[in-house]
Enzyme design. Sequence first.
Site, PDB file in Angstrom:
ATOM      1  N   CYS A 177       6.143  52.057  -2.131  1.00 31.68           N
ATOM      2  CA  CYS A 177       6.859  51.043  -2.931  1.00 31.68           C
ATOM      3  C   CYS A 177       5.810  50.236  -3.721  1.00 31.68           C
ATOM      4  CB  CYS A 177       7.661  50.114  -2.020  1.00 31.68           C
ATOM      5  SG  CYS A 177       8.376  48.722  -2.922  1.00 31.68           S
ATOM      6  N   CYS A 226      12.309  46.915   2.892  1.00 30.41           N
ATOM      7  CA  CYS A 226      12.190  48.190   2.193  1.00 30.41           C
ATOM      8  C   CYS A 226      11.273  49.035   3.074  1.00 30.41           C
ATOM      9  CB  CYS A 226      11.544  47.978   0.824  1.00 30.41           C
ATOM     10  SG  CYS A 226      10.928  49.512   0.113  1.00 30.41           S
ATOM     11  N   CYS A 278      16.059  48.935  -2.481  1.00 30.94           N
ATOM     12  CA  CYS A 278      14.913  48.117  -2.872  1.00 30.94           C
ATOM     13  C   CYS A 278      14.946  47.912  -4.387  1.00 30.94           C
ATOM     14  CB  CYS A 278      13.607  48.803  -2.461  1.00 30.94           C
ATOM     15  SG  CYS A 278      12.151  47.980  -3.122  1.00 30.94           S
ATOM     16  N   LYS A 289       2.137   4.706   1.682  1.00 30.09           N
ATOM     17  CA  LYS A 289       2.234   5.223   3.051  1.00 30.09           C
ATOM     18  C   LYS A 289       1.862   6.703   3.012  1.00 30.09           C
ATOM     19  CE  LYS A 289       5.814   5.793   6.568  1.00 30.09           C
ATOM     20  NZ  LYS A 289       4.974   6.279   7.625  1.00 30.09           N
ATOM     21  N   CYS A 338      11.681  49.974  -5.783  1.00 32.79           N
ATOM     22  CA  CYS A 338      11.500  51.428  -5.696  1.00 32.79           C
ATOM     23  C   CYS A 338      12.800  52.184  -5.428  1.00 32.79           C
ATOM     24  CB  CYS A 338      10.444  51.776  -4.650  1.00 32.79           C
ATOM     25  SG  CYS A 338      10.998  51.487  -2.963  1.00 32.79           S
ATOM     26  N   GLU A 345       0.856  -1.194   0.000  1.00 26.69           N
ATOM     27  CA  GLU A 345       0.000   0.000   0.000  1.00 26.69           C
ATOM     28  C   GLU A 345       0.883   1.232   0.000  1.00 26.69           C
ATOM     29  OE1 GLU A 345      -2.225   0.018   3.671  1.00 26.69           O
ATOM     30  OE2 GLU A 345      -2.528  -2.136   3.486  1.00 26.69           O
ATOM     31  N   TYR A 387      -6.909   2.284   6.376  1.00 23.30           N
ATOM     32  CA  TYR A 387      -6.010   1.201   5.991  1.00 23.30           C
ATOM     33  C   TYR A 387      -6.100  -0.043   6.884  1.00 23.30           C
ATOM     34  CZ  TYR A 387      -2.830   3.884   9.086  1.00 23.30           C
ATOM     35  OH  TYR A 387      -2.279   4.587  10.112  1.00 23.30           O
ATOM     36  N   ASP A 423       1.237  10.449   4.437  1.00 21.97           N
ATOM     37  CA  ASP A 423       1.984  11.246   5.395  1.00 21.97           C
ATOM     38  C   ASP A 423       1.023  12.116   6.203  1.00 21.97           C
ATOM     39  OD1 ASP A 423       4.146  12.161   6.692  1.00 21.97           O
ATOM     40  OD2 ASP A 423       4.841  13.490   5.099  1.00 21.97           O
ATOM     41  N   LYS A 441      10.490   3.889   3.398  1.00 18.12           N
ATOM     42  CA  LYS A 441      10.376   5.328   3.117  1.00 18.12           C
ATOM     43  C   LYS A 441      11.240   5.683   1.915  1.00 18.12           C
ATOM     44  CE  LYS A 441       9.979   8.195   6.726  1.00 18.12           C
ATOM     45  NZ  LYS A 441       9.107   9.203   7.337  1.00 18.12           N
TER      46      LYS A 441
HETATM   47  S1  IVH Z   1      -0.357   0.390   9.079  1.00 21.16           S
HETATM   48  C1  IVH Z   1       0.719  -1.666  12.959  1.00 21.16           C
HETATM   49  N1  IVH Z   1      -0.673   1.497   6.670  1.00 21.16           N
HETATM   50  O1  IVH Z   1       2.751   5.329   9.107  1.00 21.16           O
HETATM   51  C2  IVH Z   1       0.669  -0.951  11.669  1.00 21.16           C
HETATM   52  N2  IVH Z   1       0.269   2.799   8.425  1.00 21.16           N
HETATM   53  O2  IVH Z   1       5.385   4.589  10.027  1.00 21.16           O
HETATM   54  C3  IVH Z   1       0.180   0.416  11.785  1.00 21.16           C
HETATM   55  N3  IVH Z   1       0.802   5.098   7.803  1.00 21.16           N
HETATM   56  O3  IVH Z   1       1.766   4.692  12.433  1.00 21.16           O
HETATM   57  C4  IVH Z   1       0.028   1.207  10.593  1.00 21.16           C
HETATM   58  N4  IVH Z   1       0.118   4.954   5.720  1.00 21.16           N
HETATM   59  O4  IVH Z   1       0.493   6.480  11.024  1.00 21.16           O
HETATM   60  C5  IVH Z   1      -0.255   1.650   7.955  1.00 21.16           C
HETATM   61  N5  IVH Z   1      -1.008   2.373   4.530  1.00 21.16           N
HETATM   62  C6  IVH Z   1      -0.601   2.520   5.802  1.00 21.16           C
HETATM   63  C7  IVH Z   1      -0.073   3.743   6.278  1.00 21.16           C
HETATM   64  C8  IVH Z   1       0.356   3.836   7.602  1.00 21.16           C
HETATM   65  C9  IVH Z   1       0.640   5.752   6.648  1.00 21.16           C
HETATM   66  C10 IVH Z   1       1.398   5.707   9.028  1.00 21.16           C
HETATM   67  C11 IVH Z   1       0.767   5.289  10.330  1.00 21.16           C
HETATM   68  C12 IVH Z   1       1.837   4.522  11.049  1.00 21.16           C
HETATM   69  C13 IVH Z   1       3.082   5.081  10.452  1.00 21.16           C
HETATM   70  C14 IVH Z   1       4.225   4.091  10.563  1.00 21.16           C
END
Ligand code: IVH
Length: 680
Positions: free
Chosen positions: A444, A438, A420, A125, A423, A123, A239, A127, A326
């Site tokens: 300006c 400025c 500036c 990840k 101006c 999946e 998720y 942010d 990551k």
């Molecule tokens: S599973 C026990 N799935 O990333 C597993 N986490 O670095 C818990 N996160 O704490 C999380 N996308 O806040 C899972 N597709 C995804 C995610 C995800 C982002 C975050 C989540 C987690 C952190 C871990």
Amino acid sequence: MTGARKMEREKAAVEIGKLRTEIERHNYLYYVKAHPEISDYDFDKLLERLIGLEREFPDLVTPESPSQRVGGQITKEFSSVRHRMPMLSLSNTYSPGEVSDFYRRLEKQLREEGVEEWEMVAELKFDGVAVSLIYRDGLLVQGATRGDGVQGDDITVNLRTIGTIPLRLEPALCAELQGDDREIEVRGEVFMRKDDFERLNEGRTEEDRFANPRNATAGTLKLQDSAEVARRRMTFVAYFLKGIADESTPHYRRLRLLEQLGFFTGGHYRICPDLKAVERFIDEWNEKRWGLPYETDGVVLKLNAVGLWDRIGATSKSPRWAIAYKYPAQQAETELLGVVFQVGRLGTITPVAELEPVRLAGSTVSRSTLHNFDEIERLGVQVHDRVIIEKSGEVIPKVVRVVSEKRTLFSETISVPHECPVCGTPLVKPDGEVSWYCPNSGHCPAQVKGRILHFASRNALDIQNLGESLVAQLVDRGLVGDAGDLYRLTKEQLAGLDRMALKSAQNVLDALEKSKSRSYDRLLFALGIRHVGQSTTRELAGAYPVFDDLRSAGEEELASVPDIGPVVAGSILSFFANPSNQELLRKLQEAGLQFRAAGEQEPVNGNFEGMTVIFTGELERYTRSDASELVRARGGKVTNSVSRKTSLVVAGKDAGSKLEKAGKLGVRVIGEEEFAAMLE
Ligand code: IVH
């Protein structure tokens, strides 16, 4: 309750039920499917109708009504809740090598458990910030942050405002899935889409700006004012589906079930039968993720067979059946062609790097901010240097270092301009600040244009059609010296400008006219007082609902308002002391902008004193709630059904039975024009 009232209530209950289903369906189509079927305007009408009915019958309001999504509740302190099961985190890896190590370890353990066939789910990840949602009999009853993994904060009121969090789940499916405890838990991530993040930052002063969507999300989830949370727009992606009766349901199937229950999953997940497939997924999304409307910073791998999770186990912090990879921050090397100096609306000089265009993270980059002169010094960067630029959490790329071994004889030091660039006024650097300014704030052209653009920006007075090029022309031709002059422009003046005709000139005039009725706190924000961002503006408007009181407040008094310290108070005082600002305020007052909060009665006008007013049909200039507010502000009462006690019926387009009844009872009926005149 009288018989008639009971009937009305029953009818309302039926309509409310229909409206809720209808609104949630459109909500789902808009937020989860991104395919709305009706316009925002029509959606607002439905919601307004629901809110109107619920206001009339407050006992019919329920927590899962879509009316609750607009927020309004203030929380002093979030209570702490214990998670049903600990919310673990994931261990992070940063190299493909670590991913294959993880994979081999898991493979070995599975073999030891006698498992020969298995697969992973890959999946994206997201942010953001992890949260857990609890549904009891399909209704959202609790939403909490991860906290320390064992206990988190109950932020249900704030989570309810998020469009992709269903307030009720599809009942039949829910009944089928849930176990004896009748609860289902959904875990996922709250984040801010890139466009929502930019919109949020747009109206903020340099120092109030959020660094990245993740910080903005974390800050927003903890706000005590849920109406503000609703305005900021966040997204929830699911998720994990937990607590369902059939514990052996594989993870992939659970993600599909989440979609059927009405959740947003992003849709970009895949079963990977071997390590090769995992690596392909990681590779593929390294580039593709930049095309998504939200930020993703890696890939999460989970063992599909949920039934094996317990046997595989976890360390104290993270499970052994999942891992996060990551992506490294994206970097590119390019040449610094030159540095230009931008002048902000407050006079701040910002050095901006002009770069040899280069592809980075899905787009072509040709500029990047250098922040200030300390930053230039820290980097030791010179013109014609090869530099490394990077895009990580932030939306705007930054220069991270110089490739010093590639420096040539042609490199030139970057010198601080003494004047500036716009101006020509000598620049100043106040003690203790990193920036140069400025000081010609009154004249300006860059500052004048910046202030007007801020005045017209979306979070300020939101004056459509007043873009950068139009403002530049207006200022350069001397037609406008401050925002107050905008309201003196004529159609002929506007039509005489480049790329303008009578029609577009009229559009600008209409937009200006509309801006006069924008709320008082928007106007306060639009003034662009240094250090006064959107949230401070709201505090100020609350403490001083009448502008003249704010203007005459002393330093000590100002500093006693929450959120306002001596620096902000000083900045407010110096704003009012400046003669050009006094001139600006005079013009704005003359133009009729809102210098007091709605509901703060103009002392002269009690035109609806003692009257009971009814609205029927559709008004063109006012929404129902604005019109009611205006009447109440002038001493009147607004009700919903015509009786002998009604003093006045305001009839808009397509007025129906209420109009008839008014006629029978001999109640005075007026149209929208007359109503507008009465307000004055
Ligand atoms: S599973 C026990 N799935 O990333 C597993 N986490 O670095 C818990 N996160 O704490 C999380 N996308 O806040 C899972 N597709 C995804 C995610 C995800 C982002 C975050 C989540 C987690 C952190 C871990």
